[in-house]
Design an enzyme around this catalytic site. Structure first.
Site, mmCIF file in Angstrom:
data_model
loop_
_atom_site.group_PDB
_atom_site.id
_atom_site.type_symbol
_atom_site.label_atom_id
_atom_site.label_comp_id
_atom_site.label_asym_id
_atom_site.label_seq_id
_atom_site.Cartn_x
_atom_site.Cartn_y
_atom_site.Cartn_z
ATOM 1 N N GLY A 53 7.408 16.626 2.621
ATOM 2 C CA GLY A 53 7.372 15.276 3.186
ATOM 3 C C GLY A 53 8.565 15.015 4.085
ATOM 4 N N TYR A 54 8.628 13.790 4.567
ATOM 5 C CA TYR A 54 9.622 13.406 5.576
ATOM 6 C C TYR A 54 11.037 13.521 5.019
ATOM 7 C CZ TYR A 54 11.887 10.019 8.783
ATOM 8 O OH TYR A 54 12.731 9.385 9.671
ATOM 9 N N ARG B 113 2.403 -9.479 7.770
ATOM 10 C CA ARG B 113 1.727 -8.429 6.976
ATOM 11 C C ARG B 113 1.974 -8.721 5.499
ATOM 12 N NH1 ARG B 113 3.684 -2.216 7.586
ATOM 13 N NH2 ARG B 113 5.528 -3.059 6.531
ATOM 14 N N ASP C 286 5.326 -7.884 2.992
ATOM 15 C CA ASP C 286 6.623 -7.770 3.679
ATOM 16 C C ASP C 286 7.652 -8.745 3.110
ATOM 17 O OD1 ASP C 286 5.432 -6.967 7.016
ATOM 18 O OD2 ASP C 286 6.289 -5.705 5.459
ATOM 19 N N PHE D 75 16.870 2.351 2.076
ATOM 20 C CA PHE D 75 16.422 1.234 2.886
ATOM 21 C C PHE D 75 15.357 1.796 3.837
ATOM 22 C CE2 PHE D 75 18.720 -2.416 1.326
ATOM 23 C CZ PHE D 75 19.346 -1.796 0.271
ATOM 24 N N LEU E 147 7.327 1.129 11.095
ATOM 25 C CA LEU E 147 7.660 0.603 12.427
ATOM 26 C C LEU E 147 7.982 1.677 13.448
ATOM 27 C CD1 LEU E 147 8.250 -1.808 14.302
ATOM 28 C CD2 LEU E 147 10.620 -1.712 13.496
ATOM 29 N N SER F 290 -1.006 16.202 -0.020
ATOM 30 C CA SER F 290 -2.005 15.122 0.157
ATOM 31 C C SER F 290 -1.548 14.195 1.285
ATOM 32 C CB SER F 290 -2.145 14.321 -1.143
ATOM 33 O OG SER F 290 -0.914 13.674 -1.443
ATOM 34 N N SER G 182 13.921 2.675 -3.943
ATOM 35 C CA SER G 182 13.716 1.999 -2.671
ATOM 36 C C SER G 182 14.298 0.595 -2.706
ATOM 37 C CB SER G 182 12.211 1.920 -2.409
ATOM 38 O OG SER G 182 11.917 0.944 -1.444
ATOM 39 N N PHE H 239 10.873 13.090 -4.963
ATOM 40 C CA PHE H 239 10.443 12.274 -3.821
ATOM 41 C C PHE H 239 8.951 11.936 -3.894
ATOM 42 C CE2 PHE H 239 14.126 12.470 -1.171
ATOM 43 C CZ PHE H 239 14.684 13.725 -1.307
ATOM 44 N N TYR I 31 3.648 -1.092 -4.212
ATOM 45 C CA TYR I 31 4.583 0.020 -3.960
ATOM 46 C C TYR I 31 5.942 -0.327 -4.574
ATOM 47 C CZ TYR I 31 8.186 2.730 -1.734
ATOM 48 O OH TYR I 31 9.311 3.508 -1.513
ATOM 49 N N LYS J 82 8.228 1.337 -7.860
ATOM 50 C CA LYS J 82 9.640 1.769 -7.807
ATOM 51 C C LYS J 82 10.453 1.030 -8.873
ATOM 52 C CE LYS J 82 9.381 4.936 -4.702
ATOM 53 N NZ LYS J 82 9.569 6.356 -5.076
HETATM 54 C C1 WQD Z 1 9.432 -2.485 8.773
HETATM 55 C C2 WQD Z 1 9.211 -3.794 9.524
HETATM 56 C C3 WQD Z 1 6.981 -4.615 9.303
HETATM 57 C C4 WQD Z 1 4.879 -1.614 11.651
HETATM 58 C C5 WQD Z 1 9.642 0.945 4.312
HETATM 59 C C6 WQD Z 1 8.970 2.037 3.581
HETATM 60 C C7 WQD Z 1 9.235 1.926 2.117
HETATM 61 C C8 WQD Z 1 10.704 1.717 1.851
HETATM 62 C C9 WQD Z 1 11.266 0.573 2.655
HETATM 63 C C10 WQD Z 1 11.686 3.825 1.283
HETATM 64 C C11 WQD Z 1 8.375 -4.782 8.715
HETATM 65 C C12 WQD Z 1 7.307 -4.298 10.763
HETATM 66 C C13 WQD Z 1 5.868 -2.302 10.985
HETATM 67 C C14 WQD Z 1 4.253 -2.196 12.791
HETATM 68 C C15 WQD Z 1 5.654 -4.124 12.548
HETATM 69 N N1 WQD Z 1 11.459 2.875 2.156
HETATM 70 N N2 WQD Z 1 6.250 -3.547 11.446
HETATM 71 N N3 WQD Z 1 4.687 -3.432 13.199
HETATM 72 O O1 WQD Z 1 7.697 -2.157 5.019
HETATM 73 O O2 WQD Z 1 10.222 -2.192 5.287
HETATM 74 O O3 WQD Z 1 9.054 -0.303 4.041
HETATM 75 O O4 WQD Z 1 10.998 0.874 4.017
HETATM 76 O O5 WQD Z 1 11.353 3.881 0.176
HETATM 77 O O6 WQD Z 1 8.797 3.130 1.554
HETATM 78 O O7 WQD Z 1 7.599 1.937 3.824
HETATM 79 O O8 WQD Z 1 8.912 -0.504 6.531
HETATM 80 O O9 WQD Z 1 8.478 0.380 8.754
HETATM 81 O O10 WQD Z 1 6.501 -0.461 7.382
HETATM 82 O O11 WQD Z 1 8.152 -2.081 8.302
HETATM 83 O O12 WQD Z 1 6.011 -5.253 12.940
HETATM 84 O O13 WQD Z 1 3.329 -1.619 13.442
HETATM 85 O O14 WQD Z 1 8.473 -3.501 10.708
HETATM 86 O O15 WQD Z 1 6.196 -5.791 9.200
HETATM 87 O O16 WQD Z 1 8.816 -6.100 8.988
HETATM 88 P P1 WQD Z 1 8.966 -1.410 5.204
HETATM 89 P P2 WQD Z 1 7.936 -0.589 7.764
#
Ligand code: WQD
Length: 350
Positions: free
Chosen positions: A11-12, A296, A299, A179, A201, A35, A126, A82, A151, A155
């Site tokens: 994974g990443y 979304r 969030d 983060f 994002l 997967s 997380s 992970f 999710y 955690k």
């Molecule tokens: C970031 C912001 C979206 C996509 C991630 C991981 C999670 C955890 C925490 C490690 C939000 C906005 C996103 C898009 C957008 N990390 N967005 N348009 O939800 O903070 O969670 O970091 O464990 O596993 O998923 O990250 O990148 O999905 O969203 O506006 O097309 O970007 O609404 O505000 P998130 P994200």
């Protein structure tokens, strides 16, 4: 040389951490059922480090198959766990998929930790465990609010399971609260490879910029933040990776002694979605095709880290700034596009 089992090694964050572990003299094996990943990461790790890593293509939700890995590797000193599903939005739609996958795999793994007396365990947690924090930046002592997504709940529950298990078994453990990991290895040989439409994002930005997505949407423009979009703490994946090696060093050094168990892994800087988009436009010299859209589900409004504890206790020193993070992500996207075009020219490869 201590032998470390990395779950989710294809994974990443797992692949970047394996590179850092190898660079620091650890021996590594991986377990990943692919997967949500593919074997390309293992090739990239070999190209970067010159070392071929064995990956057990096993689903950790299958206890017998997981147990067999430990029977074959009786010299495992530590585990970095992970392997989990991690898309906030998807977890809101498919909560049972997240609870089953993320918790059954963890419990099976801890059963093997007990069975084989594995001394050290690092859990991939997380910042979502903080829920919607009452104030930011959050420290490791910030009270946890109800998770905003299944999710985040997995955690929170995962942390409790690890803590309660370790109390009973004497396992030395660390919980690392990431983060928002972004970017790619400077070599562009490994990086983030979202399957299907990217939920996160930065891959949404780079896939829009390169033309895979026609447009991207900012999820929410009416939040109580400086520009109406959500605030997050973006941290380069290589800085996250180095923290894992430092966490293992710390556990091995603290053998048997009381130690700190929970660390925030963030840059300490809060950045809004729009600020990230504008930073990307600056480093890529491109105009991004985006539109303000609805919020979304799942969030949180704003979260970023106080990372003093990891800096002090783990000697962790995150280096990359936002522009550099986004530039490595963009270079990785460009590399993937070039490879795809190259493959198209090879007859019979498609
Ligand atoms: C970031 C912001 C979206 C996509 C991630 C991981 C999670 C955890 C925490 C490690 C939000 C906005 C996103 C898009 C957008 N990390 N967005 N348009 O939800 O903070 O969670 O970091 O464990 O596993 O998923 O990250 O990148 O999905 O969203 O506006 O097309 O970007 O609404 O505000 P998130 P994200």
């Amino acid at each position: 040389m201590a032998k470390i089992l990395v779950t989710g090694g294809c994974g990443y964050i797992g692949s970047h951490t394996i590179v850092d572990l190898l660079d620091h003299g650890y021996e590594v094996i991986s377990v990943d059922n692919n997967s949500r990943s593919d074997g390309n990461a293992m090739k990239g790790i070999e190209q970067i480090t010159g070392q071929k890593i064995k990956n057990y293509k096993v689903d950790l939700c299958n206890y017998d198959d997981t147990f067999a890995i430990f029977q074959e590797n009786t010299d495992i000193t530590g585990i970095i766990h992970f392997a989990a599903y991690k898309a906030v939005g998807e977890s809101v739609e498919l909560p049972l998929l997240y609870f089953e996958n993320n918790l059954v795999s963890l419990i099976n793994l801890l059963k093997c930790v007990q069975e084989f007396s594995i001394p050290h365990f690092v859990f991939s947690s997380s910042c979502t465990v903080y829920g919607n924090p009452a104030q930011v930046p959050v420290t490791e002592q910030t009270p946890l609010q109800p998770a905003e997504s299944p999710y985040g709940s997995t955690k929170q529950m995962g942390e409790t399971i690890v803590e309660q298990f370790a109390k009973a078994s004497g396992t030395h453990y660390i919980l690392l609260r990431y983060f928002n990991p972004v970017g790619a290895h400077p070599s562009t040989l490994i990086g983030e490879t979202p399957i299907g439409k990217p939920q996160n994002l930065v891959p949404a930005i780079t896939q829009t910029a390169i033309g895979i997505l026609p447009k991207m949407y900012v999820h929410g423009s009416d939040y109580p933040t400086r520009d109406g979009s959500c605030v997050r703490d973006y941290i380069h994946v290589c800085d996250i990776a180095s923290a894992h090696t430092l966490a293992l060093d710390y556990l091995l050094k603290m053998e048997g002694r009381d130690h700190i168990n929970i660390f925030n892994l963030g840059s300490g800087n809060g950045v809004t979605v729009l600020e990230a988009i504008h930073a990307f436009e600056k480093v890529s010299q491109l105009k991004l095709n985006y539109e303000m859209g609805p919020r979304r589900n799942g969030d949180v409004v704003a979260i970023y880290a106080n990372n003093d504890l990891a800096r002090r206790e783990l000697n962790w020193d995150p280096k990359m700034g936002l522009d550099e993070m986004l530039l490595t992500a963009w270079k990785w996207e460009l590399k993937r596009k070039a490879e795809e075009q190259q493959n198209k020219q090879i007859p019979g490869l498609n």
